[in-house]
Design an enzyme around this catalytic site. Structure first.
Site, PDB file in Angstrom:
ATOM      1  N   THR A  42       0.828  -1.209   0.000  1.00 20.57           N
ATOM      2  CA  THR A  42       0.000   0.000   0.000  1.00 20.57           C
ATOM      3  C   THR A  42       0.858   1.253   0.000  1.00 20.57           C
ATOM      4  OG1 THR A  42      -1.692  -1.214   1.242  1.00 20.57           O
ATOM      5  CG2 THR A  42      -1.811   1.204   1.301  1.00 20.57           C
ATOM      6  N   THR A  43       1.835   1.281   0.903  1.00 21.65           N
ATOM      7  CA  THR A  43       2.714   2.455   1.008  1.00 21.65           C
ATOM      8  C   THR A  43       3.512   2.651  -0.282  1.00 21.65           C
ATOM      9  OG1 THR A  43       2.894   2.062   3.383  1.00 21.65           O
ATOM     10  CG2 THR A  43       4.569   3.484   2.391  1.00 21.65           C
ATOM     11  N   TYR A 128      -2.085 -10.825   1.771  1.00 24.39           N
ATOM     12  CA  TYR A 128      -2.094  -9.448   2.293  1.00 24.39           C
ATOM     13  C   TYR A 128      -3.564  -9.114   2.545  1.00 24.39           C
ATOM     14  CZ  TYR A 128      -1.476  -4.329   2.545  1.00 24.39           C
ATOM     15  OH  TYR A 128      -1.477  -3.018   2.951  1.00 24.39           O
ATOM     16  N   ASN A 129      -3.969  -9.234   3.792  1.00 23.66           N
ATOM     17  CA  ASN A 129      -5.371  -8.983   4.133  1.00 23.66           C
ATOM     18  C   ASN A 129      -5.536  -7.549   4.617  1.00 23.66           C
ATOM     19  OD1 ASN A 129      -8.089 -10.039   4.433  1.00 23.66           O
ATOM     20  ND2 ASN A 129      -7.822  -9.717   6.638  1.00 23.66           N
ATOM     21  N   TYR A 130      -6.306  -6.767   3.935  1.00 18.76           N
ATOM     22  CA  TYR A 130      -6.487  -5.349   4.273  1.00 18.76           C
ATOM     23  C   TYR A 130      -7.954  -4.989   4.018  1.00 18.76           C
ATOM     24  CZ  TYR A 130      -5.036  -0.362   4.609  1.00 18.76           C
ATOM     25  OH  TYR A 130      -4.863   0.975   4.968  1.00 18.76           O
ATOM     26  N   LYS A 153      -0.035 -10.940   6.138  1.00 15.86           N
ATOM     27  CA  LYS A 153       0.092  -9.594   6.682  1.00 15.86           C
ATOM     28  C   LYS A 153      -1.346  -9.080   6.803  1.00 15.86           C
ATOM     29  CE  LYS A 153       1.246  -6.188   3.947  1.00 15.86           C
ATOM     30  NZ  LYS A 153       1.628  -4.876   3.383  1.00 15.86           N
ATOM     31  N   THR A 155      -3.530  -6.141   7.840  1.00 18.10           N
ATOM     32  CA  THR A 155      -3.606  -4.724   8.232  1.00 18.10           C
ATOM     33  C   THR A 155      -4.992  -4.525   8.803  1.00 18.10           C
ATOM     34  OG1 THR A 155      -1.984  -4.011   6.617  1.00 18.10           O
ATOM     35  CG2 THR A 155      -3.489  -2.332   7.418  1.00 18.10           C
ATOM     36  N   VAL A 191       4.554  -5.074  10.300  1.00 19.95           N
ATOM     37  CA  VAL A 191       4.735  -4.459   8.981  1.00 19.95           C
ATOM     38  C   VAL A 191       4.302  -3.007   9.112  1.00 19.95           C
ATOM     39  CG1 VAL A 191       4.143  -4.495   6.543  1.00 19.95           C
ATOM     40  CG2 VAL A 191       4.206  -6.638   7.844  1.00 19.95           C
TER      41      VAL A 191
HETATM   42  O1  LIG Z   1       1.874  -0.333   3.067  1.00 16.98           O
HETATM   43  C1  LIG Z   1       1.614  -1.533   3.301  1.00 16.98           C
HETATM   44  O2  LIG Z   1       1.569  -2.423   2.441  1.00 16.98           O
HETATM   45  C2  LIG Z   1       1.379  -1.919   4.700  1.00 16.98           C
HETATM   46  O3  LIG Z   1       1.118  -3.040   5.046  1.00 16.98           O
HETATM   47  C3  LIG Z   1       1.463  -0.859   5.712  1.00 16.98           C
HETATM   48  C4  LIG Z   1       0.194  -0.652   6.421  1.00 16.98           C
HETATM   49  O4  LIG Z   1      -0.914  -0.928   5.634  1.00 16.98           O
HETATM   50  C5  LIG Z   1       0.239   0.778   6.865  1.00 16.98           C
HETATM   51  O5  LIG Z   1       1.411   0.970   7.630  1.00 16.98           O
HETATM   52  C6  LIG Z   1      -1.005   1.103   7.661  1.00 16.98           C
HETATM   53  O6  LIG Z   1      -0.863   2.404   8.176  1.00 16.98           O
END
Ligand SMILES: O=C(O)C(=O)C[C@H](O)[C@H](O)CO
Length: 282
Positions: A42-43, A128-130, A153, A155, A191
């Site tokens: 994401t970042t 990557y679970n968000y 991971k 989030t 993370v």
């Molecule tokens: O950026 C990404 O892929 C992350 O996993 C970071 C987190 O989502 C991010 O630090 C949340 O604030």
């Protein structure tokens, strides 16, 4: 107790990735105690990168380290599999993917998506679970059904949700800065996007936890939260480019729209606010 940083993507004024800035940034992060680089997260504005840019980012980071998790997710399955095959020729820890986002799909489509990735990948596949960003929660039960996930991971502010993935005996990380103390104490690690500009604080947090000095660890976690929270009104990702320069001392280029650069006065205001918190003793 691993510290994983989802690396930001350094762009030049023309919106192209600057490879030398990537390498300088990775070298510094490793020097400051970061263990693994998460590429195209994401970042790193992964969802906003082209297939070629995702490959370029991987190559630039691999020029410095093979401690890499390579995020391959896309709504274009052909692209996902091309990225998995590209990674198959590389030495890295794992590939990862968020579930297909935006579209309303039944859970068995998510299972099929990840099983296709597992079938094509020579490397372990991480989830990557968000849910907050994708609208999909691939929880421990769905991960069990997918039955080929080797790491996750998550989030997720619900730490109990994250802990349950340990039922699968897999590498488990939480992706929120304000849960770093818990992730480093109970899970396989943390993370943290904020690790791009304050890696030494997360390394110090790990040292306090290792030493059993939980009072100092908690005070440092609260300092991290205050700094991380300060960035939100400015745009967390865009803010990082200015904070790396201020706190780490080198240029990582500029963000690329729709992550817009900050107005000069806003960038100055942000840096002054963070510098004040940074200089406070815990
Ligand atoms: O950026 C990404 O892929 C992350 O996993 C970071 C987190 O989502 C991010 O630090 C949340 O604030």
């Amino acid at each position: 107790m691993e510290i994983i940083v989802p690396i930001l993507t350094p762009f030049n004024e023309k919106g192209e990735i600057d490879g030398e800035k990537v390498k300088t940034h990775v070298e510094n992060l490793l020097r400051k105690g970061v263990d693994i680089i998460f590429v195209n997260g994401t970042t790193g504005v992964g969802p906003a990168l082209s297939k070629d840019e995702k490959r370029k980012m991987l190559d630039y980071v691999l020029d410095v380290t093979n401690k890499v998790i390579f995020q391959v997710g896309s709504l274009n399955m052909k692209e996902v599999l091309e990225l998995v095959n590209y990674a198959n020729e590389k030495d890295l820890i794992a590939v990862a993917s968020y579930p297909p986002f935006y579209f309303s799909i039944p859970k068995d489509f998510i299972v099929k998506y990840f099983k296709e990735i597992c079938k094509a990948s020579k490397h372990p596949v991480y989830l990557y679970n968000y849910p907050g960003a994708t609208g999909k929660d691939v929880d421990v039960n769905l991960a069990k059904e997918i039955d080929c996930i080797k790491g996750v991971k998550d989030t997720n502010p619900d730490f109990a949700h994250t802990i349950r993935y340990k039922e699968l005996g897999i590498k488990t990380y939480n992706g929120l800065e304000n849960l770093a103390i818990a992730s480093l104490s109970i899970l396989d690690g943390t993370v943290v996007g904020a690790g791009n500009y304050m890696p030494e604080l997360f390394s110090q947090l790990r040292e306090y936890i290792k030493a059993g000095d939980m009072r100092k660890a908690l005070d440092l976690q609260l300092k991290i939260d205050e700094i991380d929270g300060t960035t939100i009104p400015y745009g967390k990702i865009s803010s990082m480019y200015y904070l790396v320069k201020e706190l780490q001392g080198y240029d990582v280029g500029v963000p690329r729209p729709p992550m817009y650069p900050l107005e000069e006065n806003k960038a100055k205001e942000l840096v002054e606010k963070v510098r004040k918190i940074w200089n406070k003793s815990e």
